[in-house]
Design a protein around this motif. Sequence first.
Motif, mmCIF file in Angstrom:
data_model
loop_
_atom_site.group_PDB
_atom_site.id
_atom_site.type_symbol
_atom_site.label_atom_id
_atom_site.label_comp_id
_atom_site.label_asym_id
_atom_site.label_seq_id
_atom_site.Cartn_x
_atom_site.Cartn_y
_atom_site.Cartn_z
ATOM 1 N N UNK A 134 0.668 -1.353 -0.185
ATOM 2 C CA UNK A 134 -0.121 0.001 0.310
ATOM 3 C C UNK A 134 0.997 1.044 -0.412
ATOM 4 N N UNK B 178 0.361 4.838 -0.293
ATOM 5 C CA UNK B 178 0.120 6.161 -0.014
ATOM 6 C C UNK B 178 0.682 7.422 -0.520
ATOM 7 N N UNK C 183 -4.562 13.290 3.403
ATOM 8 C CA UNK C 183 -4.067 12.255 2.029
ATOM 9 C C UNK C 183 -4.111 12.672 1.029
ATOM 10 N N UNK D 178 -3.852 7.350 -3.450
ATOM 11 C CA UNK D 178 -2.556 6.033 -2.292
ATOM 12 C C UNK D 178 -2.840 5.427 -3.280
ATOM 13 N N UNK E 29 -2.668 0.635 -4.283
ATOM 14 C CA UNK E 29 -2.831 -0.430 -3.726
ATOM 15 C C UNK E 29 -1.055 -1.263 -4.669
ATOM 16 N N UNK F 168 -3.920 -1.088 6.095
ATOM 17 C CA UNK F 168 -3.746 -1.033 4.846
ATOM 18 C C UNK F 168 -4.906 0.004 4.993
ATOM 19 N N UNK F 169 -5.157 1.057 5.090
ATOM 20 C CA UNK F 169 -4.959 2.221 4.248
ATOM 21 C C UNK F 169 -4.216 2.713 4.850
ATOM 22 N N UNK F 170 -4.878 4.558 4.062
ATOM 23 C CA UNK F 170 -4.551 5.767 4.808
ATOM 24 C C UNK F 170 -4.507 6.197 5.825
ATOM 25 N N UNK F 171 -3.602 6.873 6.317
ATOM 26 C CA UNK F 171 -3.787 7.039 7.811
ATOM 27 C C UNK F 171 -4.362 8.271 8.131
ATOM 28 N N UNK G 299 -3.778 12.317 10.402
ATOM 29 C CA UNK G 299 -3.583 12.583 10.807
ATOM 30 C C UNK G 299 -4.677 13.635 11.854
#
Lengths: 110, 114
Positions: free
Chosen positions: A32, A34, A46, A49, A51, B100-103, B105
Amino acid sequence: GENVEQHPSTLSVQEGDSAVIKCTYSDSASNYFPWYKQELGKRPQLIIDIRSNVGEKKDQRIAVTLNKTAKHFSLHITETQPEDSAVYFCAASRGNDMRFGAGTRLTVKP
Amino acid sequence: GAVVSQHPSWVICKSGTSVKIECRSLDFQATTMFWYRQFPKQSLMLMATSNEGSKATYEQGVEKDKFLINHASLTLSTLTVTSAHPEDSSFYICSAGLRGSGYTFGSGTRLTVV
């Protein structure tokens, strides 16, 4: 562990031109990737992103490409605008382990 | 969705005192939260991974006795900088998100130790 390298560290472009930022990663298990935009004094946001099962993704003026074989991915910004000026961070993650690149300071000159 | 709140946004403290920073997930449950430190014009350096109901996992070189992390609930993690020194002055930022994803903040905390 994962090691992410990002280039260039600074990038200056004229308004309307394109900007490309490149990152490489070391852990082939990372799946992954981003990209974050951080304006001065603010939190990273973000912006796009991708995968590992996808080679390219586009969202309006922003696109990201991924080459799993070469272990590198890139951010492309077209028709840049002054408000695109910020620091951009790439990241690579496997599960909860996310590592960031050193960042690219993008300046878009009007 | 995925809103993370961090408090305080800035703090000034005297050397030798302790400072607590809170990170809350407002609209989701975060079994894992992350604490980063960011020096001026540098990248985000992961300090530790905060796990709800268990001990935090610290990155190499981060003193766990100096940077105390508590994750007592699914929506709150705290970072306490103990016996702060001027070299601890920095921007501390938390994040949380789905695996497994965007964080997302938090807004960050600028700590100045005088």
